[in-house]
Design an enzyme around this catalytic site. Structure first.
Site, mmCIF file in Angstrom:
data_model
loop_
_atom_site.group_PDB
_atom_site.id
_atom_site.type_symbol
_atom_site.label_atom_id
_atom_site.label_comp_id
_atom_site.label_asym_id
_atom_site.label_seq_id
_atom_site.Cartn_x
_atom_site.Cartn_y
_atom_site.Cartn_z
ATOM 1 C CG HIS A 289 2.672 -8.076 4.792
ATOM 2 N ND1 HIS A 289 3.696 -8.089 3.872
ATOM 3 C CD2 HIS A 289 1.562 -7.697 4.120
ATOM 4 C CE1 HIS A 289 3.229 -7.715 2.693
ATOM 5 N NE2 HIS A 289 1.941 -7.469 2.812
ATOM 6 C CB SER B 228 1.989 -4.497 3.087
ATOM 7 O OG SER B 228 1.131 -3.766 2.251
ATOM 8 C CE LYS C 212 2.160 -10.567 0.263
ATOM 9 N NZ LYS C 212 0.914 -9.848 0.408
#
Ligand SMILES: *Cc1c(COP(=O)(O)O)cnc(C)c1O
Length: 404
Positions: free
Chosen positions: A230, A202, A260
């Site tokens: 992610h 990330s 996310k």
């Protein structure tokens, strides 16, 4: 009087704390030390709305290039509607652990959907990604076992590894040869072995070399786990890092979050049926915690349907990141994340502040989240960013001299 107390509380170097209170003394002292290193963190009220607009402490709206809401699904009308419908049908909370009475019917559908996207037999949904990692790892390995991990894995993987009491060896970031060295040296002395990486890192936005790691792991009977926090919804056609790297069949443990790109809340593990059955029977952070609110599960389900069906939406964040990086002379990103390393905490905070004055929210990440001396702006792109906002961000960055 009330005002004075408030003022005192907000300042760590204040002398007006009760001196006999060792607990508060400890906390204030610790905060003062962090403040001196520009490492104190503070919360601000952040009201988010569509197209990545947000208002900080009630101020004028800023366009956020700092969220993990890579597809804008947290504010997507269909996703919000699905959350409302789930709350209407099943209530605001789930009432108990999933193994007691908290396992409302949407869970089964959500787990089937995750397994289908990930290409596995089954999946287990946890309260969050953090809870998933602290539950999965100690369930699979214990004190006689070995964990080989990338040095930059997420902090909740560190927490899970510590809870497992296994021997942990770190390899240099994305360095397959170093991982091979560690396995050659340590594998034989241990019973089971887990290899853990983030699918996408990330803070740097790079992807783990899963194919090579997977082949290596297979040679040493090590179980490879990728944390796809992610990567789900952003790479590999939305299916994550295993698909983006051609490592199908080499990653038996695909972990991730629903908070996310999925825009909701919750964590998951996708794996074979026996592994998932074991996790649901033994992972402590699955058993001894309350099930997710039905609204979160309903929202995740709708969001995953959109990820499965809207290829253009899934492709957009990486495309925007690539345009931004190219114009600013930065390395070409393969993910929606573009780091711009500044150096010191103060300079990174200054750059972030300058962007705020131009109407953009871009957080400065500082140690211990990133290594000392590499404080950075982390730009993240979302399908819901408007072209005009990206164009203006580029213009402003050029004006401020930010770039490669
Ligand atoms: C955000 C994140 C997590 C934690 O997920 P939550 O659902 O927010 O608890 C885990 N791993 C990685 C790599 C993350 O970036």
């Amino acid at each position: 009087m009330q005002q004075n107390v408030k003022a005192a509380m907000s300042s760590p170097d204040s002398q007006s704390v009760n001196p006999s209170d060792s607990l508060s003394d400890f906390a204030f002292g610790k905060l003062a030390a962090l403040e001196a290193r520009n490492q104190r963190r503070t919360l601000v009220d952040t009201a988010r709305s569509a197209a990545m607009a947000l208002s900080v402490n009630g101020g004028a709206p800023l366009i956020s290039f700092t969220d993990n809401d890579y597809l804008g699904l947290s504010t997507h009308p269909d996703v919000v509607l699905a959350a409302k419908a789930a709350a209407d049908e099943y209530g605001a909370g789930s009432g108990a652990s999933r193994l007691v009475t908290g396992n409302h019917p949407l869970y089964r559908t959500l787990e089937e959907k995750i397994a289908s996207i990930k290409g596995t037999e089954d999946a287990a949904v946890f309260g969050s990604g953090y809870l998933a990692n602290v539950g999965i790892i100690p369930t699979l390995v214990g004190k006689d076992d070995l964990i080989i991990a990338d040095e930059l894995v997420h902090t909740c993987i560190h927490a899970g590894m510590q809870l497992s009491r296994a021997t942990v060896k770190f390899f240099r970031h994305n360095d397959v040869a170093h991982a091979a060295e560690l396995l050659a040296k340590h594998r034989a002395a241990h019973s089971r072995c887990l290899m853990v990486v983030d699918g996408v890192y990330s803070m740097d936005g790079d992807i783990a070399p899963l194919k090579d790691l997977g082949l290596l792991a297979r040679d040493h009977d090590a179980w490879l786990m990728n944390d796809d926090a992610h990567a789900l919804g952003t790479i590999g056609g939305g299916r994550g890092s295993m698909y983006a790297t051609g490592a199908e069949g080499l990653v038996p443990l695909q972990m991730g979050t629903l908070s996310k790109a999925v825009g909701s809340y919750g964590g998951y593990l996708a794996a074979s049926k026996p592994v998932i059955d074991l996790i649901k029977t033994r992972a402590r952070s699955f058993i001894y915690t309350t099930g997710l609110p039905p609204a979160a599960v309903g929202a995740s389900l709708k969001a995953l349907e959109l990820i499965e069906t809207d290829a253009a939406m899934v492709a957009r964040p990486v495309k925007l990141a690539q345009v931004f990086a190219e114009v600013l002379g930065l390395p070409r990103p393969e993910t929606p994340i573009v780091p711009l390393v500044i150096g010191t905490e103060t300079d990174a905070l200054d750059a972030s502040e300058q962007l705020t004055r131009e109407g953009f929210k871009v957080i400065a990440f500082r140690p211990p989240t990133v290594p000392e001396g590499t404080s950075r702006l982390r730009f993240s792109f979302s399908a819901s960013h408007r072209d005009a906002d990206v164009a203006r961000l580029i213009e402003v960055c050029q004006k401020l001299g930010l770039g490669g």
